[in-house]
Design an enzyme around this catalytic site. Structure first.
Site, PDB file in Angstrom:
ATOM      1  N   ILE A 162      43.943 -20.865   1.403  1.00 42.57           N
ATOM      2  CA  ILE A 162      44.645 -19.703   1.196  1.00 42.57           C
ATOM      3  C   ILE A 162      45.922 -20.570   0.541  1.00 42.57           C
ATOM      4  O   ILE A 162      46.604 -20.012  -0.612  1.00 42.57           O
ATOM      5  CB  ILE A 162      45.369 -19.189   2.520  1.00 42.57           C
ATOM      6  CG1 ILE A 162      44.401 -18.384   2.887  1.00 42.57           C
ATOM      7  CG2 ILE A 162      46.600 -18.186   2.034  1.00 42.57           C
ATOM      8  CD1 ILE A 162      44.546 -17.668   4.434  1.00 42.57           C
ATOM      9  N   ALA A 241      51.189 -17.359   8.027  1.00 43.81           N
ATOM     10  CA  ALA A 241      50.500 -18.217   8.735  1.00 43.81           C
ATOM     11  C   ALA A 241      50.071 -17.859  10.354  1.00 43.81           C
ATOM     12  O   ALA A 241      49.581 -16.970  10.600  1.00 43.81           O
ATOM     13  CB  ALA A 241      50.358 -19.804   8.450  1.00 43.81           C
ATOM     14  N   ARG A 242      51.169 -18.647  10.961  1.00 43.16           N
ATOM     15  CA  ARG A 242      51.273 -18.361  12.376  1.00 43.16           C
ATOM     16  C   ARG A 242      52.612 -18.366  12.801  1.00 43.16           C
ATOM     17  O   ARG A 242      53.365 -19.394  12.547  1.00 43.16           O
ATOM     18  CB  ARG A 242      50.446 -19.283  13.009  1.00 43.16           C
ATOM     19  CG  ARG A 242      48.953 -18.766  12.985  1.00 43.16           C
ATOM     20  CD  ARG A 242      48.496 -17.710  13.878  1.00 43.16           C
ATOM     21  NE  ARG A 242      47.114 -17.312  14.057  1.00 43.16           N
ATOM     22  CZ  ARG A 242      46.528 -16.496  13.043  1.00 43.16           C
ATOM     23  NH1 ARG A 242      47.126 -15.992  12.090  1.00 43.16           N
ATOM     24  NH2 ARG A 242      45.048 -16.375  13.237  1.00 43.16           N
ATOM     25  N   ASP A 266      55.271 -12.224   8.270  1.00 48.05           N
ATOM     26  CA  ASP A 266      54.094 -11.796   8.832  1.00 48.05           C
ATOM     27  C   ASP A 266      53.808 -11.803  10.146  1.00 48.05           C
ATOM     28  O   ASP A 266      52.873 -10.898  10.849  1.00 48.05           O
ATOM     29  CB  ASP A 266      53.081 -11.998   7.656  1.00 48.05           C
ATOM     30  CG  ASP A 266      51.670 -10.764   8.004  1.00 48.05           C
ATOM     31  OD1 ASP A 266      52.130  -9.537   8.217  1.00 48.05           O
ATOM     32  OD2 ASP A 266      50.613 -11.088   8.114  1.00 48.05           O
ATOM     33  N   GLU A 271      53.725 -11.765  19.541  1.00 49.28           N
ATOM     34  CA  GLU A 271      53.136 -10.561  18.878  1.00 49.28           C
ATOM     35  C   GLU A 271      52.415  -9.782  20.087  1.00 49.28           C
ATOM     36  O   GLU A 271      51.870 -10.212  20.794  1.00 49.28           O
ATOM     37  CB  GLU A 271      52.024 -11.082  17.785  1.00 49.28           C
ATOM     38  CG  GLU A 271      52.622 -11.794  16.657  1.00 49.28           C
ATOM     39  CD  GLU A 271      51.607 -12.055  15.695  1.00 49.28           C
ATOM     40  OE1 GLU A 271      50.744 -11.626  15.637  1.00 49.28           O
ATOM     41  OE2 GLU A 271      52.166 -12.709  14.544  1.00 49.28           O
ATOM     42  N   HIS A 289      51.778  -8.724  10.887  1.00 49.84           N
ATOM     43  CA  HIS A 289      50.537  -9.492  11.067  1.00 49.84           C
ATOM     44  C   HIS A 289      49.547  -8.556  10.108  1.00 49.84           C
ATOM     45  O   HIS A 289      48.394  -8.383  10.907  1.00 49.84           O
ATOM     46  CB  HIS A 289      49.939  -9.971  12.419  1.00 49.84           C
ATOM     47  CG  HIS A 289      49.048 -11.067  12.471  1.00 49.84           C
ATOM     48  ND1 HIS A 289      49.163 -11.920  13.530  1.00 49.84           N
ATOM     49  CD2 HIS A 289      48.142 -11.513  11.569  1.00 49.84           C
ATOM     50  CE1 HIS A 289      48.229 -12.848  13.171  1.00 49.84           C
ATOM     51  NE2 HIS A 289      47.408 -12.748  12.035  1.00 49.84           N
ATOM     52  N   GLY A 291      48.059  -9.699   7.254  1.00 49.89           N
ATOM     53  CA  GLY A 291      47.775 -10.314   5.885  1.00 49.89           C
ATOM     54  C   GLY A 291      46.374 -10.166   5.424  1.00 49.89           C
ATOM     55  O   GLY A 291      46.067 -10.448   4.125  1.00 49.89           O
ATOM     56  N   SER A 292      45.500  -9.529   6.191  1.00 49.41           N
ATOM     57  CA  SER A 292      44.294  -9.539   5.928  1.00 49.41           C
ATOM     58  C   SER A 292      43.765  -8.105   5.832  1.00 49.41           C
ATOM     59  O   SER A 292      42.512  -7.677   5.813  1.00 49.41           O
ATOM     60  CB  SER A 292      43.127 -10.283   6.784  1.00 49.41           C
ATOM     61  OG  SER A 292      43.197  -9.579   7.983  1.00 49.41           O
TER      62      SER A 292
HETATM   63  N1  LIG Z   1      48.747 -13.381   8.444  1.00 52.19           N
HETATM   64  C1  LIG Z   1      47.302 -13.296   8.347  1.00 52.19           C
HETATM   65  O1  LIG Z   1      47.074 -12.237   8.569  1.00 52.19           O
HETATM   66  C2  LIG Z   1      46.644 -14.311   8.367  1.00 52.19           C
HETATM   67  C3  LIG Z   1      45.424 -14.215   7.566  1.00 52.19           C
HETATM   68  C4  LIG Z   1      44.714 -15.368   7.230  1.00 52.19           C
HETATM   69  C5  LIG Z   1      44.997 -16.655   7.846  1.00 52.19           C
HETATM   70  N2  LIG Z   1      45.995 -16.772   8.148  1.00 52.19           N
HETATM   71  C6  LIG Z   1      46.555 -18.172   8.848  1.00 52.19           C
HETATM   72  O2  LIG Z   1      46.499 -18.941   7.723  1.00 52.19           O
HETATM   73  C7  LIG Z   1      45.980 -20.258   8.201  1.00 52.19           C
HETATM   74  C8  LIG Z   1      45.260 -21.098   6.991  1.00 52.19           C
HETATM   75  O3  LIG Z   1      43.992 -20.299   6.664  1.00 52.19           O
HETATM   76  P1  LIG Z   1      42.928 -21.054   5.573  1.00 52.19           P
HETATM   77  O4  LIG Z   1      41.731 -20.121   5.490  1.00 52.19           O
HETATM   78  O5  LIG Z   1      43.644 -21.460   4.342  1.00 52.19           O
HETATM   79  O6  LIG Z   1      42.636 -22.388   6.389  1.00 52.19           O
HETATM   80  P2  LIG Z   1      42.398 -23.930   5.756  1.00 52.19           P
HETATM   81  O7  LIG Z   1      41.549 -24.452   6.819  1.00 52.19           O
HETATM   82  O8  LIG Z   1      41.340 -23.855   4.521  1.00 52.19           O
HETATM   83  O9  LIG Z   1      43.532 -24.487   5.273  1.00 52.19           O
HETATM   84  C9  LIG Z   1      44.396 -25.171   6.212  1.00 52.19           C
HETATM   85  C10 LIG Z   1      45.056 -26.337   5.504  1.00 52.19           C
HETATM   86  O10 LIG Z   1      46.169 -26.888   6.359  1.00 52.19           O
HETATM   87  C11 LIG Z   1      46.040 -28.276   6.238  1.00 52.19           C
HETATM   88  N3  LIG Z   1      46.801 -28.721   7.586  1.00 52.19           N
HETATM   89  C12 LIG Z   1      46.389 -28.795   8.885  1.00 52.19           C
HETATM   90  N4  LIG Z   1      47.097 -29.161   9.696  1.00 52.19           N
HETATM   91  C13 LIG Z   1      48.245 -29.763   8.864  1.00 52.19           C
HETATM   92  C14 LIG Z   1      49.378 -30.295   9.255  1.00 52.19           C
HETATM   93  N5  LIG Z   1      49.692 -30.819  10.195  1.00 52.19           N
HETATM   94  N6  LIG Z   1      50.271 -30.683   7.921  1.00 52.19           N
HETATM   95  C15 LIG Z   1      50.015 -30.182   6.815  1.00 52.19           C
HETATM   96  N7  LIG Z   1      48.803 -29.772   6.714  1.00 52.19           N
HETATM   97  C16 LIG Z   1      47.780 -29.427   7.513  1.00 52.19           C
HETATM   98  C17 LIG Z   1      44.660 -28.590   6.447  1.00 52.19           C
HETATM   99  O11 LIG Z   1      44.354 -29.954   5.924  1.00 52.19           O
HETATM  100  C18 LIG Z   1      44.135 -27.372   5.405  1.00 52.19           C
HETATM  101  O12 LIG Z   1      44.139 -28.153   3.932  1.00 52.19           O
HETATM  102  C19 LIG Z   1      44.828 -19.916   9.150  1.00 52.19           C
HETATM  103  O13 LIG Z   1      44.585 -21.031  10.130  1.00 52.19           O
HETATM  104  C20 LIG Z   1      45.609 -18.586   9.930  1.00 52.19           C
HETATM  105  O14 LIG Z   1      46.159 -19.167  10.925  1.00 52.19           O
HETATM  106  C21 LIG Z   1      46.823 -15.665   8.702  1.00 52.19           C
HETATM  107  O1  LIG Z   2      43.511 -15.584  11.151  1.00 49.00           O
HETATM  108  C1  LIG Z   2      43.324 -14.710  10.517  1.00 49.00           C
HETATM  109  O2  LIG Z   2      42.367 -14.293   9.990  1.00 49.00           O
HETATM  110  C2  LIG Z   2      44.212 -13.480  10.831  1.00 49.00           C
HETATM  111  O3  LIG Z   2      45.751 -13.787  11.319  1.00 49.00           O
HETATM  112  C3  LIG Z   2      43.855 -12.206  11.371  1.00 49.00           C
HETATM  113  O4  LIG Z   2      43.449 -11.099  10.281  1.00 49.00           O
END
Ligand SMILES: NC(=O)c1ccc[n+]([C@@H]2O[C@H](COP(=O)([O-])OP(=O)(O)OC[C@H]3O[C@@H](n4cnc5c(N)ncnc54)[C@H](O)[C@@H]3O)[C@@H](O)[C@H]2O)c1
Ligand SMILES: O=C(O)[C@H](O)CO
Length: 324
Positions: A162, A241-242, A266, A271, A289, A291-292
């Site tokens: 992302i 993210a979270r 988001d 939550e 929340h 994002g997807s």
């Molecule tokens: N709001 C939403 O609805 C929604 C939707 C999708 C994902 N998300 C969140 O987004 C996050 C990321 O998703 P993704 O698919 O890109 O995951 P991903 O695993 O591809 O990317 C996460 C990145 O964070 C880096 N990372 C981990 N710990 C770290 C730290 N301490 N310092 C710096 N970098 C660090 C990792 O090296 C990796 O490059 C998910 O884990 C989820 O929590 C939220």
């Molecule tokens: O981690 C995810 O995929 C989102 O937060 C939920 O849709």
């Protein structure tokens, strides 16, 4: 005749195309529209003895909960990429495969980050409130001005799927992109962004900071008062993210004091009942929340979870297993 199809417990309804596929392929008990509680899931699992559970964020399964799952469960498929709601080592220790839904939601969540960024920078909450109040008077030339994002310096924390998709979008807005990640990416994956080995070093250079890393014990509360104070005064903070990544007291203080001009959020620690102080801040753009939350992405996520369940129950490797 008894139903010999795999028994799958769904903790909430999926989109219509996903439900149609599930109803054809699996033996399922009644499915609630909204997410079950952990207690409801454990009770339903005990009664139904499922081979698979399809779940999602918002339903924590901690170690003590995992111990209460029946032995029938072979796979837990979460319809999310994030897995911080699950105790993965505890599930693996019970021999349960865990799968998630990476990639299919990447572009959608990156869009969400841009939406939050534009909305926060262009004061969308305040304009929305003004319009819903009837508007009724012309605005002065310098009243309620936002800030443009083109040309601004964007710092991305977590340059995974992302984060990289956000970087690509930001370059389309002529932003200068920087990132901090656990390790530097190969040049062809950096999307032209500049690497900083620590978040602390990157912060003083960021007009906008956007989080894209998972919640974990290591990242819990990482965005604290000290880090927020290192941003230039008047910076903008984005979190799709979270919520657990953030010390929300520190975030609220920074938004009140003007250290942050605005935020787009988001996700929240608590939550679906976020800290009510956020609602009193005009300079915060809030979403629940989502994002997807597009028709296409939620269907792709559900289909991927079903693919994973089918693979594991047929004795094949999961498509997207979650490692410990
Ligand atoms: N709001 C939403 O609805 C929604 C939707 C999708 C994902 N998300 C969140 O987004 C996050 C990321 O998703 P993704 O698919 O890109 O995951 P991903 O695993 O591809 O990317 C996460 C990145 O964070 C880096 N990372 C981990 N710990 C770290 C730290 N301490 N310092 C710096 N970098 C660090 C990792 O090296 C990796 O490059 C998910 O884990 C989820 O929590 C939220
Ligand atoms: O981690 C995810 O995929 C989102 O937060 C939920 O849709």
């Amino acid at each position: 005749m008894s139903d010999t199809r795999p028994r799958v417990l769904l903790t909430q309804r999926q989109t219509t195309p996903v439900m149609q596929r599930i109803e054809q392929s699996f033996n399922i008990p009644a499915v609630p529209d909204q997410q079950m509680t952990t207690r409801e899931l454990l009770d339903a699992a005990r009664a139904f003895q499922p081979q698979a559970i399809m779940t999602a964020t918002g339903l924590p399964l901690r170690g003590s909960d995992v111990l209460l799952l029946p032995d029938s469960v072979k796979v837990v498929a979460t319809v999310s990429v994030g897995t911080d709601h699950l105790d993965i080592p505890a599930l693996h220790a019970r021999g349960i495969v865990v799968t998630n839904t990476p990639d299919v939601l990447t572009e959608c969540n990156a869009d969400m980050a841009m939406l939050l960024m534009l909305a926060a920078a262009r004061r969308a909450s305040e304009y929305g409130a003004l319009m819903r109040g009837g508007w009724g008077r012309s605005l002065a030339m310098d009243e309620l001005l936002g800030t443009r994002i083109s040309g601004k310096r964007l710092g991305i924390v977590g340059m995974g799927r992302i984060g990289r998709a956000v970087a690509r979008r930001a370059r389309g807005f002529d932003m200068k992109v920087m990132y901090s990640n656990r390790r530097r990416l190969p040049a062809d994956q950096e999307a032209g962004a500049t690497f900083f080995s620590t978040v602390t070093d990157m912060l003083p250079h960021c007009d906008i900071l956007s989080l894209h890393l998972p919640a974990s014990p290591e990242t819990d509360g990482m965005i604290n008062a000290d880090l927020l104070s290192r941003l230039p005064r008047g910076a903008i903070f984005i979190n799709a993210a979270r919520g657990a990544l953030v010390d929300e007291d520190a975030l609220i203080d920074a938004l009140r004091s003007g250290q942050l001009a605005a935020a787009g959020l988001d996700v929240y620690r608590n939550e679906p009942n976020p800290d009510p102080r956020f609602l009193e801040l005009p300079n915060v753009f809030l979403t629940p929340h989502v994002g997807s939350a597009t028709v296409e992405t939620r269907t792709d996520m559900g289909m991927m979870a079903v693919d994973n369940v089918e693979a594991v129950l047929a004795g094949r490797d999961a498509l997207t297993p979650v490692q410990a």
